[in-house]
Design a protein around this motif. Structure first.
Motif, PDB file in Angstrom:
ATOM      1  N   ASN A 145      -7.597  50.279  14.719  1.00  0.00           N
ATOM      2  CA  ASN A 145      -8.696  51.232  14.536  1.00  0.00           C
ATOM      3  C   ASN A 145      -8.110  52.604  14.880  1.00  0.00           C
ATOM      4  O   ASN A 145      -7.852  52.901  16.050  1.00  0.00           O
ATOM      5  N   SER A 146      -7.889  53.435  13.876  1.00  0.00           N
ATOM      6  CA  SER A 146      -7.182  54.702  14.084  1.00  0.00           C
ATOM      7  C   SER A 146      -7.980  55.724  14.882  1.00  0.00           C
ATOM      8  O   SER A 146      -7.438  56.701  15.376  1.00  0.00           O
ATOM      9  N   GLY A 147      -9.291  55.522  14.995  1.00  0.00           N
ATOM     10  CA  GLY A 147     -10.113  56.423  15.797  1.00  0.00           C
ATOM     11  C   GLY A 147     -10.280  57.793  15.177  1.00  0.00           C
ATOM     12  O   GLY A 147     -10.160  57.972  13.965  1.00  0.00           O
ATOM     13  N   ARG A 148     -10.548  58.769  16.052  1.00  0.00           N
ATOM     14  CA  ARG A 148     -10.752  60.148  15.593  1.00  0.00           C
ATOM     15  C   ARG A 148      -9.616  61.023  16.091  1.00  0.00           C
ATOM     16  O   ARG A 148      -8.566  61.104  15.486  1.00  0.00           O
ATOM     17  N   ASP A 149      -9.811  61.645  17.242  1.00  0.00           N
ATOM     18  CA  ASP A 149      -8.771  62.502  17.812  1.00  0.00           C
ATOM     19  C   ASP A 149      -8.081  61.841  18.999  1.00  0.00           C
ATOM     20  O   ASP A 149      -7.403  62.498  19.778  1.00  0.00           O
ATOM     21  N   ASN A 150      -8.263  60.530  19.163  1.00  0.00           N
ATOM     22  CA  ASN A 150      -7.629  59.815  20.267  1.00  0.00           C
ATOM     23  C   ASN A 150      -6.275  59.245  19.833  1.00  0.00           C
ATOM     24  O   ASN A 150      -5.967  59.167  18.642  1.00  0.00           O
ATOM     25  N   LEU A 151      -5.475  58.845  20.818  1.00  0.00           N
ATOM     26  CA  LEU A 151      -4.106  58.401  20.544  1.00  0.00           C
ATOM     27  C   LEU A 151      -4.021  56.878  20.518  1.00  0.00           C
ATOM     28  O   LEU A 151      -3.399  56.252  21.394  1.00  0.00           O
ATOM     29  N   SER A 152      -4.622  56.266  19.513  1.00  0.00           N
ATOM     30  CA  SER A 152      -4.541  54.814  19.377  1.00  0.00           C
ATOM     31  C   SER A 152      -3.094  54.371  19.169  1.00  0.00           C
ATOM     32  O   SER A 152      -2.713  53.244  19.515  1.00  0.00           O
ATOM     33  N   CYS A 153      -2.269  55.265  18.622  1.00  0.00           N
ATOM     34  CA  CYS A 153      -0.855  54.943  18.408  1.00  0.00           C
ATOM     35  C   CYS A 153      -0.131  54.727  19.734  1.00  0.00           C
ATOM     36  O   CYS A 153       0.795  53.905  19.826  1.00  0.00           O
ATOM     37  N   ALA A 154      -0.552  55.438  20.791  1.00  0.00           N
ATOM     38  CA  ALA A 154       0.051  55.240  22.111  1.00  0.00           C
ATOM     39  C   ALA A 154      -0.330  53.876  22.665  1.00  0.00           C
ATOM     40  O   ALA A 154       0.499  53.157  23.227  1.00  0.00           O
TER      41      ALA A 154
END
Length: 302
Positions: A145-154
């Motif tokens: 879930n890529s989210g909005r401005d959060n760092l899901s990649c981290a």
């Protein structure tokens, strides 16, 4: 003739005295009006940098603001903005008295007053519909879930699924439901989606990283407004038990007995409460390089 002159002079002196008193009263009255006018409204910006649980955080803040303002000559105007719109306004000199923002939002470093407080939070989690063995999750069988401005990649890097396909929030959830992937790296919002769908699922928190913190801070440079803003924040923080209305978490507190309770744990690393654009870019560089040690050195232990 002399008596007449003395009488006129006396009258003039009395008039001057009365006029001075009236003028002083008018000035003081106007100063009081100005103070009341100054305090008649506080502005509060709500920035949804990440998905919530359920409901609107802006509406929640409005409800708390109405309660706080009851019996006061005060109105708190709550405005919902994107991070981009908020930064544009700040660059143009438009500054709210209070700002509610997600970790990683930059642009307030030089104007924030005091220490921002976390008033609610979310969390990352691994979700599976059929398999409770999360050790089997890989970049190939997981959707993010890529989210909005959060760092899901981290969160993905820490969890060992960095490079997995990333989709918009609702799309990622649908892909899991349709069986396209075995696992979803999601958030508390995805738990709520699945609960609404009334399907069986398994959850494991991603405890290594969390940037889904909703901070609130005072930006007003007016001393009195800043003082009232601090009072409002204290009122907001005292109502942490009502965060169940938003299906959000409270730092250090337990609110749930259902699947959300799995997320009520201690997390290891997060973002600083106030971070500049350069700091966020360094963090992104470390993530792209898949350098966990460098990333840890740039993050804030929680």
């Amino acid at each position: 003739m002399r008596k007449i002159i003395r009488f006129v002079c006396a009258c003039l002196c009395i008039c001057a005295l009365i006029g001075g008193m009236v003028a002083a009263f008018v000035i003081d009255s106007h100063e009081g009006d100005a103070k009341d006018e100054e305090l008649s409204m506080l502005t509060l910006w709500q920035i949804d940098s990440f998905e919530g649980g359920t409901g609107s955080r802006a509406d929640y803040l409005r409800a708390v603001a109405e309660q706080f303002s009851a019996g006061r000559q005060l109105y708190i105007e709550v405005t919902s903005l994107t991070a981009v719109a908020a930064r544009q306004n700040l660059e143009n000199g438009v500054v709210p008295d209070i700002i509610s923002y997600g970790a990683g939002f930059y642009g307030i470093e030089s104007i924030v007053k005091g220490s921002p407080e976390v008033w609610c939070m979310g969390a990352y989690c691994m979700i599976s519909l059929n398999n409770a063995d999360f050790g089997a999750a890989t970049a190939e069988n997981t959707v993010i879930n890529s989210g909005r401005d959060n760092l899901s990649c981290a969160a993905a890097l820490f969890r060992g699924v960095y490079g997995a396909d990333a989709s918009a929030p609702t799309s990622a959830y649908v892909q899991l439901i349709n069986g396209e992937y075995d696992y979803l790296l999601g958030t508390q919002r995805d738990i709520q989606r699945l609960k609404t769908r009334n399907v069986n699922f398994y959850v494991e928190p991603v405890t290594q990283f969390n940037d889904l913190y909703q901070y609130i801070a005072v930006l007003s440079q007016n001393a009195y407004k800043a003082s009232v803003a601090e009072e409002f924040i204290a009122c907001l923080l005292s109502q942490w038990q009502t965060l169940t209305k938003l299906s959000m978490l409270s730092v250090g507190n337990s609110l749930y007995s259902d699947r959300l309770h799995v997320l009520e744990v201690q997390y290891e690393y997060g973002l600083p409460a106030v971070a500049g654009r350069e700091a966020i870019e360094k963090i992104m560089t470390a993530i792209r390089a898949e350098d966990i040690n460098l990333l840890k050195s740039l993050l804030k232990p929680l």
